[in-house]
Design a protein around this motif. Structure first.
Motif, PDB file in Angstrom:
ATOM      1  N   HIS A  82       0.875  -0.996   0.009  1.00 32.92           N
ATOM      2  CA  HIS A  82       0.227  -0.361  -0.326  1.00 32.92           C
ATOM      3  C   HIS A  82       0.416   1.359   0.049  1.00 32.92           C
ATOM      4  O   HIS A  82       0.476   1.980   0.713  1.00 32.92           O
ATOM      5  CB  HIS A  82      -0.547   0.063   0.990  1.00 32.92           C
ATOM      6  N   ILE A  83       2.137   1.276  -0.904  1.00 34.26           N
ATOM      7  CA  ILE A  83       2.838   2.760  -0.848  1.00 34.26           C
ATOM      8  C   ILE A  83       1.420   3.340  -1.683  1.00 34.26           C
ATOM      9  O   ILE A  83       1.403   2.935  -2.606  1.00 34.26           O
ATOM     10  CB  ILE A  83       3.893   2.146  -1.332  1.00 34.26           C
ATOM     11  N   GLY A  84       2.135   4.669  -1.650  1.00 36.05           N
ATOM     12  CA  GLY A  84       1.749   5.502  -2.144  1.00 36.05           C
ATOM     13  C   GLY A  84       2.697   6.567  -3.132  1.00 36.05           C
ATOM     14  O   GLY A  84       3.477   6.340  -1.968  1.00 36.05           O
ATOM     15  N   VAL A  85       2.629   7.106  -4.024  1.00 38.01           N
ATOM     16  CA  VAL A  85       3.570   8.467  -4.441  1.00 38.01           C
ATOM     17  C   VAL A  85       2.956   9.778  -4.708  1.00 38.01           C
ATOM     18  O   VAL A  85       1.746   9.129  -5.424  1.00 38.01           O
ATOM     19  CB  VAL A  85       4.594   8.317  -5.644  1.00 38.01           C
ATOM     20  N   GLY A  86       2.424  10.791  -4.030  1.00 40.87           N
ATOM     21  CA  GLY A  86       2.075  11.978  -4.068  1.00 40.87           C
ATOM     22  C   GLY A  86       2.019  12.533  -3.688  1.00 40.87           C
ATOM     23  O   GLY A  86       3.050  13.825  -3.628  1.00 40.87           O
ATOM     24  N   GLU A  87       0.941  13.178  -2.074  1.00 41.16           N
ATOM     25  CA  GLU A  87       1.347  15.187  -2.073  1.00 41.16           C
ATOM     26  C   GLU A  87       1.596  14.973  -0.772  1.00 41.16           C
ATOM     27  O   GLU A  87       0.174  13.638  -0.088  1.00 41.16           O
ATOM     28  CB  GLU A  87       0.549  15.610  -2.507  1.00 41.16           C
ATOM     29  N   LEU A  88       1.929  15.313   0.478  1.00 43.73           N
ATOM     30  CA  LEU A  88       1.955  15.195   1.995  1.00 43.73           C
ATOM     31  C   LEU A  88       2.366  16.457   2.412  1.00 43.73           C
ATOM     32  O   LEU A  88       3.162  17.634   2.539  1.00 43.73           O
ATOM     33  CB  LEU A  88       3.641  14.861   1.503  1.00 43.73           C
ATOM     34  N   CYS A  94       9.822  11.596   7.851  1.00 47.20           N
ATOM     35  CA  CYS A  94       9.443  11.518   6.117  1.00 47.20           C
ATOM     36  C   CYS A  94       9.931  11.773   4.803  1.00 47.20           C
ATOM     37  O   CYS A  94       9.359  11.332   4.048  1.00 47.20           O
ATOM     38  CB  CYS A  94       7.597  11.623   6.993  1.00 47.20           C
ATOM     39  N   GLY A  95      10.790  12.254   5.170  1.00 46.82           N
ATOM     40  CA  GLY A  95      11.282  13.258   3.796  1.00 46.82           C
ATOM     41  C   GLY A  95      10.981  14.066   4.052  1.00 46.82           C
ATOM     42  O   GLY A  95      10.128  15.019   4.917  1.00 46.82           O
ATOM     43  N   ARG A  96      10.672  14.682   1.908  1.00 44.05           N
ATOM     44  CA  ARG A  96      10.198  16.420   2.135  1.00 44.05           C
ATOM     45  C   ARG A  96       8.559  16.387   2.229  1.00 44.05           C
ATOM     46  O   ARG A  96       7.640  15.132   1.813  1.00 44.05           O
ATOM     47  CB  ARG A  96      10.626  16.616   0.081  1.00 44.05           C
ATOM     48  N   LEU A  97       8.266  17.956   2.213  1.00 43.88           N
ATOM     49  CA  LEU A  97       6.805  18.206   2.498  1.00 43.88           C
ATOM     50  C   LEU A  97       6.397  18.570   1.355  1.00 43.88           C
ATOM     51  O   LEU A  97       6.734  19.804   1.000  1.00 43.88           O
ATOM     52  CB  LEU A  97       6.557  18.663   3.701  1.00 43.88           C
ATOM     53  N   ARG A  98       5.039  18.619   1.022  1.00 45.00           N
ATOM     54  CA  ARG A  98       4.298  19.390  -0.071  1.00 45.00           C
ATOM     55  C   ARG A  98       3.664  20.573   0.767  1.00 45.00           C
ATOM     56  O   ARG A  98       3.900  22.095   0.278  1.00 45.00           O
ATOM     57  CB  ARG A  98       3.857  19.659  -0.934  1.00 45.00           C
TER      58      ARG A  98
END
Length: 460
Positions: free
Chosen positions: A107-113, A225-229
């Motif tokens: 259930h991995i997603g690549v999008g906006e955080l 978590c890495g970078r944010l939007r």
């Protein structure tokens, strides 16, 4: 342990990863347990498939093998999901379909955080029932340090590894599930929420120049978590004393500057909410009408004076109790915030900005013109009686009554009981609990932002 491939580091089940230019780089590493006498002829492979169909996103790719039966790989995942990452250990000479088992990530997603910050209306204290169900592709990093399907309450303290932001009472419904589902639908990509808010928290707890205890916790969580939007910020009720409200704007600016610096993201956007209302007597709580107005004014001005700060109104939303937005209000607020994100980060042509005072011009005699920005068609004041308008005018001689008014497009013409003096100012929705009806944009129905102490100029 059986022969095969094991993951020691990398993304977690349900995690949403911030995309950059349409993709995200994902690193995985681990160990493998070979079978037989020729471990140097066994290769770790990794692939990515769509969770709902097992269609291939990235084919089986060989990992880099290191001494001590260690492996690593870097993958570039396209925007979208949900994805499943699979690993396997393939002996030399055998087809991949006969490879030994490997760990998987689901259930991995690549999008906006987005990270959720602020106090109780950010944590979510809506208590009334409402249909706002979870949705695959909208996930949350919970206080227990694990990613999960986003469900209310987002600020659940079960198994929390962050005692600093554990709630004293059970939270309820928040704006941000509605926010995330709206964005997911419009962007057609997963949305991740990072929970970091705390009911009752003061700005000082978020500002490293003051106590900053929640600021340190926020940094720790976000860096994992890495970078944010962007940052979702709803706070201010705890700073409505006269003393704290006078410096709110300056201290908020320091919080923004510090977070952008420490996350090495100088243009990190902040989507803020102008305070709603407090319907109880504010005095016994250490608050005051002037303090509430000063904080709202600081929030309004921050969006005008600081780059990358955007504000939406909440003054018209229904309440669950004397200070917390209801669940219905939270759904409305989530959609307002989502529209603001779509407009300002994704260049969507939306009516997402609330009317905002631009000028207050005394035209001579007893007339005062109020001119507003961000009006899509015309202003509307519900045909209220002049004395019921949410506007109030003062000068060095005291309050000036409004005897009549008219509205034309983005301008309100007020006819006053007397001409304003040298130090005239105008307020909109003054106090902790101002009049319920707002001046609104007739098309978007967004209420005009509250303002305080706006100076009246002479129209020459």
């Amino acid at each position: 342990m059986k022969p095969g491939c094991y993951i020691d580091s990398g993304p977690c089940d349900w995690q949403i990863i911030q995309q950059e230019n349409g993709s995200a780089k994902v690193g995985l590493a681990g160990r493998y347990l070979p079978s037989g006498e020729i471990p140097d002829r066994q290769i770790v492979f990794v692939r990515v498939v769509r969770e709902e169909s097992s269609d291939t996103v990235l084919p089986w790719l060989p990992a880099t093998i290191h001494e001590g039966q260690r492996w690593e790989i870097s993958l570039e995942l396209p925007v979208g999901g949900l994805y499943r990452i699979e690993t396997s250990l393939k002996p030399d000479g055998l087809g991949i379909e006969y490879a030994f088992r490997g760990d998987m990530v689901h259930h991995i997603g690549v999008g906006e955080l987005f990270v959720i910050t602020g106090q109780s209306n950010s944590a979510g204290y809506g208590k009334d029932p409402i249909f706002d169900p979870p949705e695959l592709g909208v996930h949350v990093l919970r206080n227990n340090g694990k990613w999960d399907l986003a469900t209310h309450p987002l600020n659940d303290s079960t198994g929390s590894i962050h005692p600093i932001n554990a709630e004293m009472i059970n939270p309820g419904h928040s704006p941000y599930l509605s926010f995330a589902k709206y964005l997911k639908r419009e962007l057609n990509s997963p949305i991740g929420l990072i929970q970091a808010s705390l009911g009752g928290s003061s700005l000082g707890q978020w500002n490293p120049a003051e106590s900053g205890e929640l600021y340190g916790n926020l940094l720790e969580i976000v860096k994992s978590c890495g970078r944010l939007r962007g940052v979702l910020w709803y706070q201010g009720c705890s700073d409505t004393t006269i003393t704290l409200s006078q410096t709110y704007g300056e201290r908020f600016a320091n919080f923004v500057k510090s977070l952008r610096r420490d996350l090495a993201t100088p243009n990190l956007p902040f989507f803020t909410v102008q305070l709603n209302r407090f319907v109880a007597d504010p005095g016994p709580w250490g608050m005051g009408d002037e303090g509430w107005s000063r904080v709202r004014e600081a929030q309004r001005c921050a969006a005008k004076e600081l780059p990358g700060i955007f504000v939406v109104p909440a003054i018209d939303l229904p309440l669950s109790d004397n200070i917390h937005n209801s669940s219905y209000g939270n759904v409305m607020l989530g959609e307002r915030l989502a529209k603001s994100v779509l407009k300002h980060l994704f260049s969507r042509d939306l009516q997402a900005d609330a009317p905002d005072i631009a000028a207050a011009l005394a035209t001579g005699g007893r007339e005062l013109r109020l001119i507003f920005d961000n009006v899509s068609s015309r202003l509307y004041a519900f045909d209220l009686k002049p004395g019921d308008l949410p506007l109030s005018i003062f000068d060095e001689s005291g309050e000036i009554e409004i005897e009549d008014y008219s509205i034309e497009d983005n301008m309100i013409l007020l006819r006053l009981s007397r001409e304003p003096g040298v130090h005239g100012v105008v307020h909109n929705q003054y106090g902790a609990n101002p009049g319920y009806l707002s001046i609104i944009d007739a098309m978007s129905h967004l209420p005009a932002l509250a303002f305080y102490g706006f100076k009246i100029s002479k129209d020459l």
